[in-house]
Design a protein around this motif. Structure first.
Motif, PDB file in Angstrom:
ATOM      1  N   LYS A 310      63.634-114.800-119.257  1.00  0.00           N
ATOM      2  CA  LYS A 310      64.068-115.332-120.547  1.00  0.00           C
ATOM      3  C   LYS A 310      65.546-115.067-120.809  1.00  0.00           C
ATOM      4  N   PHE A 311      66.032-113.905-120.395  1.00  0.00           N
ATOM      5  CA  PHE A 311      67.414-113.536-120.732  1.00  0.00           C
ATOM      6  C   PHE A 311      68.370-113.656-119.540  1.00  0.00           C
ATOM      7  N   GLN A 312      67.910-114.273-118.469  1.00  0.00           N
ATOM      8  CA  GLN A 312      68.797-114.550-117.346  1.00  0.00           C
ATOM      9  C   GLN A 312      69.979-115.436-117.748  1.00  0.00           C
ATOM     10  N   PRO A 313      69.771-116.433-118.641  1.00  0.00           N
ATOM     11  CA  PRO A 313      70.926-117.242-119.080  1.00  0.00           C
ATOM     12  C   PRO A 313      72.010-116.433-119.791  1.00  0.00           C
ATOM     13  N   LEU A 314      71.654-115.232-120.272  1.00  0.00           N
ATOM     14  CA  LEU A 314      72.638-114.395-120.971  1.00  0.00           C
ATOM     15  C   LEU A 314      73.257-113.356-120.037  1.00  0.00           C
ATOM     16  N   GLY A 315      72.993-113.473-118.745  1.00  0.00           N
ATOM     17  CA  GLY A 315      73.609-112.572-117.784  1.00  0.00           C
ATOM     18  C   GLY A 315      72.735-111.426-117.335  1.00  0.00           C
ATOM     19  N   PHE A 316      71.484-111.356-117.826  1.00  0.00           N
ATOM     20  CA  PHE A 316      70.605-110.261-117.415  1.00  0.00           C
ATOM     21  C   PHE A 316      70.045-110.547-116.027  1.00  0.00           C
ATOM     22  N   GLN A 317      69.936-109.508-115.214  1.00  0.00           N
ATOM     23  CA  GLN A 317      69.359-109.634-113.879  1.00  0.00           C
ATOM     24  C   GLN A 317      68.210-108.645-113.729  1.00  0.00           C
ATOM     25  N   SER A 318      67.199-109.029-112.964  1.00  0.00           N
ATOM     26  CA  SER A 318      66.026-108.171-112.811  1.00  0.00           C
ATOM     27  C   SER A 318      66.380-106.825-112.188  1.00  0.00           C
ATOM     28  N   LYS A 319      67.452-106.759-111.407  1.00  0.00           N
ATOM     29  CA  LYS A 319      67.841-105.492-110.789  1.00  0.00           C
ATOM     30  C   LYS A 319      68.397-104.496-111.806  1.00  0.00           C
ATOM     31  N   PHE A 320      68.665-104.959-113.031  1.00  0.00           N
ATOM     32  CA  PHE A 320      69.104-104.035-114.079  1.00  0.00           C
ATOM     33  C   PHE A 320      67.964-103.118-114.524  1.00  0.00           C
ATOM     34  N   PHE A 321      66.720-103.576-114.342  1.00  0.00           N
ATOM     35  CA  PHE A 321      65.591-102.767-114.798  1.00  0.00           C
ATOM     36  C   PHE A 321      65.533-101.447-114.038  1.00  0.00           C
ATOM     37  N   TYR A 322      65.225-100.386-114.775  1.00  0.00           N
ATOM     38  CA  TYR A 322      65.109 -99.058-114.186  1.00  0.00           C
ATOM     39  C   TYR A 322      63.813 -98.422-114.707  1.00  0.00           C
ATOM     40  N   PRO A 323      62.678 -98.751-114.088  1.00  0.00           N
ATOM     41  CA  PRO A 323      61.422 -98.115-114.501  1.00  0.00           C
ATOM     42  C   PRO A 323      61.470 -96.619-114.202  1.00  0.00           C
ATOM     43  N   CYS A 324      61.015 -95.816-115.135  1.00  0.00           N
ATOM     44  CA  CYS A 324      61.062 -94.370-114.954  1.00  0.00           C
ATOM     45  C   CYS A 324      59.853 -93.732-115.629  1.00  0.00           C
ATOM     46  N   TYR A 325      59.720 -92.445-115.410  1.00  0.00           N
ATOM     47  CA  TYR A 325      58.542 -91.716-115.885  1.00  0.00           C
ATOM     48  C   TYR A 325      58.993 -90.375-116.435  1.00  0.00           C
ATOM     49  N   GLY A 326      58.408 -89.987-117.537  1.00  0.00           N
ATOM     50  CA  GLY A 326      58.766 -88.708-118.115  1.00  0.00           C
ATOM     51  C   GLY A 326      57.805 -88.284-119.206  1.00  0.00           C
ATOM     52  N   MET A 327      58.009 -87.095-119.697  1.00  0.00           N
ATOM     53  CA  MET A 327      57.184 -86.577-120.792  1.00  0.00           C
ATOM     54  C   MET A 327      57.872 -85.354-121.390  1.00  0.00           C
ATOM     55  N   ALA A 328      57.489 -85.032-122.611  1.00  0.00           N
ATOM     56  CA  ALA A 328      58.124 -83.917-123.309  1.00  0.00           C
ATOM     57  C   ALA A 328      57.913 -82.607-122.578  1.00  0.00           C
ATOM     58  N   GLU A 329      56.762 -82.454-121.900  1.00  0.00           N
ATOM     59  CA  GLU A 329      56.466 -81.208-121.194  1.00  0.00           C
ATOM     60  C   GLU A 329      57.442 -80.949-120.044  1.00  0.00           C
ATOM     61  N   SER A 330      58.155 -81.979-119.627  1.00  0.00           N
ATOM     62  CA  SER A 330      59.218 -81.810-118.629  1.00  0.00           C
ATOM     63  C   SER A 330      60.573 -82.146-119.250  1.00  0.00           C
ATOM     64  N   THR A 331      60.737 -81.805-120.508  1.00  0.00           N
ATOM     65  CA  THR A 331      61.937 -82.069-121.328  1.00  0.00           C
ATOM     66  C   THR A 331      62.063 -83.565-121.606  1.00  0.00           C
ATOM     67  N   LEU A 332      62.193 -84.374-120.590  1.00  0.00           N
ATOM     68  CA  LEU A 332      62.123 -85.833-120.720  1.00  0.00           C
ATOM     69  C   LEU A 332      61.849 -86.471-119.370  1.00  0.00           C
ATOM     70  N   MET A 333      62.860 -86.570-118.515  1.00  0.00           N
ATOM     71  CA  MET A 333      62.733 -87.369-117.297  1.00  0.00           C
ATOM     72  C   MET A 333      62.070 -86.601-116.160  1.00  0.00           C
ATOM     73  N   ILE A 334      61.158 -87.302-115.471  1.00  0.00           N
ATOM     74  CA  ILE A 334      60.488 -86.745-114.299  1.00  0.00           C
ATOM     75  C   ILE A 334      60.886 -87.502-113.037  1.00  0.00           C
ATOM     76  N   SER A 335      60.872 -88.817-113.117  1.00  0.00           N
ATOM     77  CA  SER A 335      61.199 -89.609-111.932  1.00  0.00           C
ATOM     78  C   SER A 335      61.901 -90.899-112.330  1.00  0.00           C
ATOM     79  N   GLY A 336      62.616 -91.460-111.378  1.00  0.00           N
ATOM     80  CA  GLY A 336      63.300 -92.726-111.599  1.00  0.00           C
ATOM     81  C   GLY A 336      63.808 -93.269-110.272  1.00  0.00           C
ATOM     82  N   GLY A 337      64.162 -94.526-110.258  1.00  0.00           N
ATOM     83  CA  GLY A 337      64.551 -95.181-109.026  1.00  0.00           C
ATOM     84  C   GLY A 337      66.035 -95.111-108.744  1.00  0.00           C
ATOM     85  N   VAL A 338      66.545 -96.192-108.192  1.00  0.00           N
ATOM     86  CA  VAL A 338      67.954 -96.283-107.815  1.00  0.00           C
ATOM     87  C   VAL A 338      68.598 -97.386-108.643  1.00  0.00           C
TER      88      VAL A 338
END
Length: 675
Positions: A310-338
């Motif tokens: 939907k937002f590709q016409p505005l310059g967004f690319q799917s490679k901008f997405f950064y799925p990640c995982y976290g929780m308060a018990e680990s302060t915030l971030m646990i894992s993430g990609g590149v």
């Protein structure tokens, strides 16, 4: 400026104030658009020292301080004021209409704060509401925006150790038993370095956030991270975004933001509420976005694909997405990609997944379950997939509980030593190692594949019906897609015990616009049919409830156990409901006799009568040309029905009969042809 230069966040902000004094630390968009309030590092340091000096005059270091603030810059000054004073901050959501809701009262009674910090606009009403509950502790009150900047001269730097508590994060636990995660100063420094490294952030980065300041993602990533790394942070209220999601995208474009994100629901809201006309008419440019992180709730592949398209016409690319995982018990971030890598997807066979096995299939497989990878661990964090019962590491092709260790793991739950030991001090059983490292049990299920972590669901919320595992979020999504009157991400699926059997209950909010002419019968039928067709299970009860009434955590996650408790206690804001009528001896019903001559009509009559017993329906209500699945029968009931039919016909029938021939008319015609 290297992360190793900072011993704690007090040191960090002090250095920023000295070296980047006039640089804007934060900009707050009052209405999410034009009205701007900037705050420099020097201003923030001055205000934090004033708050800290007043706190040091009132209470000793280590005292809990409740932070009750609306969205805005005042919260940031107050939070850092607590750190500067050596106090333990307790951020909470501002009460609606200044009323002390039950969860807020439970947090107060658990944390036992000595001081309440708030704004002058909220102070009087909060005090009045507080006094109406005699069980709440006696506290001192401070309106931080009334403090004189001259107080900053009286501040004395506290003695902070790495394991000194910085704040309590109340995002876990039920309303009656909240759990405050004890986050130390070392946790904050380590997780800040973790985020900086994983997202490749530097002083040229810019963030725009609508996330609430009292939640770990909003606090750690949108407030602490900009200060830690030294880049500008732009903030708006959650309400401004929810009213008009376009405001977020406009701010990203205007400020050339690089690091922005939120839960899956935020992206879903943009997809649903921003029209093609708005996209065509805007001058927004999203090509600056580098890490569109998504986490905090199940990440849906369909949402990422729809947003990117939907937002590709505005310059967004799917490679901008950064799925990640976290929780308060680990302060915030646990894992993430590149950064700048395409999202990693994995399709798993649903039947195998129900047995906790990882069997990959093609994306187009009709039995495929799609998962989004959430990256890997960074720095000294380690992730293990463990059998939650034996505590042995799972093989790569098996789903288990996600365990982790590392310096971001918090110290435990406030004043709950037994739960802390069980959750934060787990030990892996490994005969080949003498490793006595403590592991955090996340309570999440997942698996590792090619170094990528995939989260499949929650351990405690897992439904086991007829010996099969069902992930509640799967059923909830099915329900929400079954009828347009049902709200997305506002439902719960859980099991209750009925006559020694686990039975499925659905609790679901309806759209506010549908309340006036609510078709309860149509919605109930749609839900039962969809769940039966897609999951082969029957629904025992359905509760349709008012908008914004389902229990959620502060991060927006559905609290399924709280939903279950409310259902059993009959304490719901119900607008429509249904429950399977009680029937006697369904499995041993008196055999139904038929006409001597076997015809399509006689077979249909037999099925109607037997089906009426199984579904507790009047035979006249059963339309032989409608799908049998609309009656919400699970696979076990349909298999029993097939067996009864086979016995009467004295004909062996295939077990998939009712799936191959979905209506009674089609089935009767097939059986006549077969005979």
């Amino acid at each position: 400026m290297s992360r190793t230069n900072f011993s704690d966040l007090v040191d960090c902000l002090q250095l920023r104030s000295q070296n980047q004094s006039s640089q804007n630390a934060f900009t707050f968009l009052v209405d999410g658009e034009l009205d701007v309030f900037p705050m420099s590092y020097q201003d923030l340091d001055l205000q934090a020292r004033a708050v800290a000096a007043q706190l040091q005059d009132l209470v000793p270091a280590g005292s809990r301080v409740l932070l009750c603030y609306p969205s805005g810059l005042e919260f940031i000054s107050a939070f850092f004021g607590c750190l500067y004073a050596g106090a333990i901050a307790v951020p909470v959501p501002p009460p609606k209409r200044a009323q002390m809701q039950s969860r807020l009262r439970a947090i107060v009674n658990d944390a036992q704060p000595a001081v309440v910090l708030t704004t002058s606009a909220l102070l009087d009403s909060l005090q009045q509401s507080w006094l109406s509950f005699p069980d709440l502790p006696v506290v001192q009150w401070m309106a931080s925006d009334r403090l004189s900047p001259d107080l900053a001269m009286q501040w004395q730097r506290p003695e902070l150790k790495p394991d000194s508590l910085a704040f309590l994060q109340y995002t876990s636990g039920s309303t009656g038993h909240p759990k405050g995660v004890m986050v130390s100063h070392q946790n904050l420094i380590h997780n800040s370095a973790y985020i900086q490294t994983a997202f490749e952030l530097d002083q040229s980065s810019v963030s725009v956030s609508w996330l609430p300041n009292f939640h770990d993602m909003g606090l750690i990533d949108s407030i602490i991270q900009p200060i830690y790394t030294g880049f500008g942070g732009v903030l708006m209220s959650p309400g401004a975004f929810l009213q008009k999601p376009m405001r977020w995208l406009e701010a990203i474009s205007h400020y050339r933001a690089t690091h922005c994100g939120g839960p899956n629901q935020g992206y879903e809201l943009c997809v649903r509420k921003i029209s093609p006309e708005q996209i065509n008419q805007t001058q927004i440019d999203l090509s600056c976005w580098q890490s569109a992180y998504t986490g905090a709730e199940p990440i849906r592949r369909s949402t990422l694909e729809q947003f990117a398209s939907k937002f590709q016409p505005l310059g967004f690319q799917s490679k901008f997405f950064y799925p990640c995982y976290g929780m308060a018990e680990s302060t915030l971030m646990i894992s993430g990609g590149v950064v700048n890598a395409e999202p990693v997807y994995c399709a798993i066979a649903s039947p195998a997944l129900e047995q906790k096995q990882v069997v990959t299939v093609a994306d187009t497989d009709p039995n495929a379950k799609h998962f989004v990878g959430v990256g890997k661990a960074w720095l000294n964090t380690k992730i293990a997939i463990a059998n939650p019962e034996t505590h042995i590491k799972c093989p790569p092709d098996q789903v288990g509980e996600i365990w982790l260790s590392g310096s971001s793991v918090a110290l435990g739950y406030w004043q709950q030593p037994e739960v802390t030991r069980a959750t934060f001090q787990a030990q892996l059983v490994d005969s080949q190692s003498n490793d006595q490292v403590n592991w955090l049990r996340t309570g999440d299920l997942g698996f590792m594949r090619d170094g990528e972590l995939f989260v499949t669901g929650r351990l405690k919320d897992l439904l086991i019906l007829w010996g099969r595992n069902h992930y509640p979020q799967d059923i909830e999504l099915t329900v929400q897609n079954s009828h347009p009157a049902l709200r997305i991400d506002a439902g719960a699926a859980f099991a209750i015990d009925v006559d020694c059997q686990e039975c499925l209950v659905i609790m679901q909010e309806v759209e506010r616009t549908a309340l006036r002419e609510l078709d309860v019968e149509g919605i109930i039928t749609a839900i039962r049919q969809a769940v039966s067709e897609q999951h082969e299970i029957s629904v025992y009860a359905i509760a349709l409830i008012k908008p914004a009434s389902i229990p959620k955590t502060s991060s927006g996650k559905i609290q399924r156990q709280a939903c279950r408790q409310q259902f059993l206690a009959n304490s719901l804001d119900i607008v429509g409901q249904w429950k399977l009528p009680k029937a006697e001896n369904l499995e041993s019903s008196v055999p139904i006799t038929l006409k001597a001559e076997l015809t399509e009509e006689s077979i249909a009559e037999w099925i109607v009568n037997r089906l009426s017993q199984l579904a507790n329906l009047d035979p006249d209500e059963i339309d032989i040309d409608e799908a049998i699945s609309r009656f919400g029968l699970d696979s076990s009931v349909l298999l029993n029905l097939t067996a009864d039919l086979s016995d009467w016909l004295e004909q062996k029938l295939m077990p998939t009969l009712f799936w191959e021939y979905p209506t009674i008319t089609e089935l009767a015609a097939y059986l006549i042809e077969l005979n």
